[in-house]
Design an enzyme around this catalytic site. Structure first.
Site, PDB file in Angstrom:
ATOM      1  N   TYR A  79      -7.629   3.920  -6.449  1.00  0.00           N
ATOM      2  CA  TYR A  79      -7.289   4.806  -5.337  1.00  0.00           C
ATOM      3  C   TYR A  79      -6.637   6.059  -5.894  1.00  0.00           C
ATOM      4  O   TYR A  79      -5.753   5.972  -6.735  1.00  0.00           O
ATOM      5  CB  TYR A  79      -6.238   4.177  -4.414  1.00  0.00           C
ATOM      6  CG  TYR A  79      -6.478   2.783  -3.961  1.00  0.00           C
ATOM      7  CD1 TYR A  79      -6.930   2.552  -2.678  1.00  0.00           C
ATOM      8  CD2 TYR A  79      -6.210   1.697  -4.782  1.00  0.00           C
ATOM      9  CE1 TYR A  79      -7.119   1.259  -2.227  1.00  0.00           C
ATOM     10  CE2 TYR A  79      -6.401   0.403  -4.341  1.00  0.00           C
ATOM     11  CZ  TYR A  79      -6.854   0.196  -3.060  1.00  0.00           C
ATOM     12  OH  TYR A  79      -7.038  -1.077  -2.609  1.00  0.00           O
ATOM     13  N   HIS A  87      -5.315  -1.514   6.439  1.00  0.00           N
ATOM     14  CA  HIS A  87      -4.072  -0.769   6.271  1.00  0.00           C
ATOM     15  C   HIS A  87      -4.235   0.705   6.636  1.00  0.00           C
ATOM     16  O   HIS A  87      -5.305   1.276   6.453  1.00  0.00           O
ATOM     17  CB  HIS A  87      -3.599  -0.833   4.815  1.00  0.00           C
ATOM     18  CG  HIS A  87      -3.448  -2.221   4.300  1.00  0.00           C
ATOM     19  ND1 HIS A  87      -3.765  -2.569   3.022  1.00  0.00           N
ATOM     20  CD2 HIS A  87      -3.022  -3.359   4.899  1.00  0.00           C
ATOM     21  CE1 HIS A  87      -3.533  -3.854   2.840  1.00  0.00           C
ATOM     22  NE2 HIS A  87      -3.086  -4.354   3.971  1.00  0.00           N
TER      23      HIS A  87
END
Length: 182
Positions: free
Chosen positions: A131, A62
């Site tokens: 993240y 991604h």
């Protein structure tokens, strides 16, 4: 905290020194001063997210269009093999990839600058990945390349157990390169 510059331009690996005793351990997961010393704006990270994956799951590859997205990635539980592909036109490492093991032993954090594709495979029964991201998610800016694209030839270490429909329908590296140069 040890800080290493990795092979792809702008990629950093932050490795703390956990303190272990009979209770378990304590480790620092982020230090604004150390981030700033290495050119990162610690106040730029506006969103924290977490994913949980089972053994063999692949998430990725991604990225984000526009000005991209910077992130700090770490494995809070278990282990993953994390892959980065440089998708920045004009970068001296454009098209190159690296992999880094992230786990709950070293607690290393991978700084992923804007313009890179990112993905990983869970190496343990359960792997929690955290993240810290510098932009809100905008689905209109999502980029994806299929995890098994033959031009990238990423060496996933385990047979893939599960992958999302979205990731299975991702385009090719050749298509992404073409759209970036258009």
């Amino acid at each position: 905290m040890k800080v290493e510059r990795l092979e792809l331009e702008g990629v950093l690996l932050f490795t703390p020194t956990p303190f272990h005793d009979d209770r378990g351990f304590f480790t620092r997961t982020f230090d604004a001063d150390i981030a700033a010393e290495h050119g990162l704006d610690p106040n730029a990270f506006i969103q924290d997210s977490q994913s949980r994956s089972r053994l063999g799951v692949v998430r990725g590859m991604h990225g984000r269009s526009g000005r991209g997205e910077a992130k700090l990635v770490r494995a809070a539980h278990g282990a993953v093999l994390d892959f980065l592909v440089d998708a920045r036109l004009g970068s001296p490492t454009f098209g190159e990839h690296i992999s880094v093991r992230l786990d709950d032993v070293t607690f290393a954090h991978l700084y992923v600058p804007p313009g890179l594709l990112h993905g990983y495979q869970a190496l343990t029964g359960t792997a929690d990945v955290c993240y810290r991201i510098d932009r809100e998610h905008d689905p209109a800016e999502d980029l994806a390349v299929r995890y098994d694209d033959p031009d990238l030839a990423l060496p996933w270490p385990l047979p893939v157990s599960t992958i999302s429909g979205r990731d299975l329908s991702a385009g090719s590296w050749k298509e992404l390169r073409s759209s970036l140069s258009a």
